[in-house]
Design an enzyme around this catalytic site. Structure first.
Site, short mmCIF file in Angstrom:
data_model
loop_
_atom_site.label_atom_id
_atom_site.label_comp_id
_atom_site.label_asym_id
_atom_site.label_seq_id
_atom_site.Cartn_x
_atom_site.Cartn_y
_atom_site.Cartn_z
CG HIS A 1 -0.77 2.04 -9.26
ND1 HIS A 1 -0.76 1.70 -7.79
CD2 HIS A 1 -1.90 2.65 -9.60
CE1 HIS A 1 -2.02 2.16 -7.54
NE2 HIS A 1 -2.69 2.63 -8.42
CG ASP B 1 -1.90 1.05 1.17
OD1 ASP B 1 -2.44 1.55 -0.09
OD2 ASP B 1 -2.61 1.31 2.20
CG LEU C 1 8.96 -17.77 -3.67
CD1 LEU C 1 8.63 -17.42 -2.05
CD2 LEU C 1 9.23 -16.43 -4.27
#
Ligand code: IPE
Ligand code: IPE
Ligand code: MG
Length: 246
Positions: free
Chosen positions: A31, A14, A125
């Protein structure tokens, strides 16, 4: 120093909009700047051998943002995924998406499906990207699927227990997040993994997501290593277990 590492880290990325505004830019610029820390946390998780990373990229509620912002985010998702997938595959990352796919456009859905297919056998991962995801809708979806199984007599209502319910959720049976990180200063979950965060250690930082760097991630890991996780037991009981006394 053998500090305890989380097995699964979940992050609410955020602060992109505020980062951009502070520079006189557009929210979309924020972004875009947020892609660098995404790459960084993936690399760091691989390096530390943290098995799973779940990133909140777009919430069910984010559909309510101005159309321009939603469109620029969707383009950024396709573009970044297509640009990064080869490198992710090379690094042994398995990519999975959680959330309501039906609401996404066809090109993005196709990129998501092909990324999942290409990386399906990777084990270094597990990278889970929550896109058009909401924790409440995840829980309702699981309840509905289990109810359908009961209706079809494939399952008895009495067989529904916590493991069965968890397996019906978007993350399936994988280990719950050990560490939750939220950047951007807000101290809330914002409808992220409601069920799975029941006993997760929560870490909040004022750092805005585009500024989240290796040192900031290390600080979160150190904070985690210093926590005593009790899962409802007393501190003395936990010390006895950790000390090998039980
Ligand atoms: C997080 O950054 C990214 C998404 C929600 C898609 P924000 O866009 O929420 O940034 P702030 O909170 O407005 O600064
Ligand atoms: C949460 O951030 C969602 C993502 C980071 C994708 P928001 O910016 O949407 O959350 P609120 O509105 O501050 O709770
Ligand atoms: Mg925000």
């Amino acid at each position: 120093m053998s500090a305890a590492l989380p097995r699964h880290v979940a992050i609410v990325m955020d602060g992109n909009g505020r980062w951009a505004r502070a520079r006189g830019g557009l929210r979309a610029d924020g972004h875009r700047a947020g892609v660098t820390p995404v790459r960084m946390v993936i690399e760091e998780c691989v390096r530390h051998e943290i098995g799973a990373l779940t990133l909140f990229a777009f919430s069910s509620e984010n559909w309510g943002r101005p159309r321009d912002e939603v469109m620029s985010l969707m383009s950024l998702f396709v573009e970044s995924l297509e640009a990064e997938i080869e490198e992710l595959h090379r690094r042994g990352v398995r990519v999975r998406f959680i959330g309501e796919r039906a609401e996404l456009d066809a090109r993005l859905r196709a990129s998501m499906a092909s990324s999942e297919q290409v990386t399906a056998a990777n084990t270094r991962l597990l990278l889970q990207i929550a896109l058009s995801y909401g924790g409440r809708s995840d829980i309702v979806g699981a309840a509905r699927r289990l109810a359908e199984h009961v209706e079809q007599r494939r399952l008895a209502a009495s067989q529904i227990d916590e493991p069965t319910f968890a397996a019906a959720l978007a993350l399936g049976g994988i280990v719950d997040p050990d560490l939750f990180i939220r950047t951007g200063g807000e101290q809330r979950i914002s409808n992220f993994l409601l069920w799975n965060l029941a006993y997760t250690e929560l870490y909040f930082t004022d750092r805005l997501w585009p500024d989240f760097d290796v040192a900031a991630f290390e600080a979160a890991l150190q904070h985690y290593a210093a926590r005593q996780r009790r899962f409802g037991l007393s501190a003395e009981q936990v010390q006895a277990v950790d000390g090998g006394l039980v």
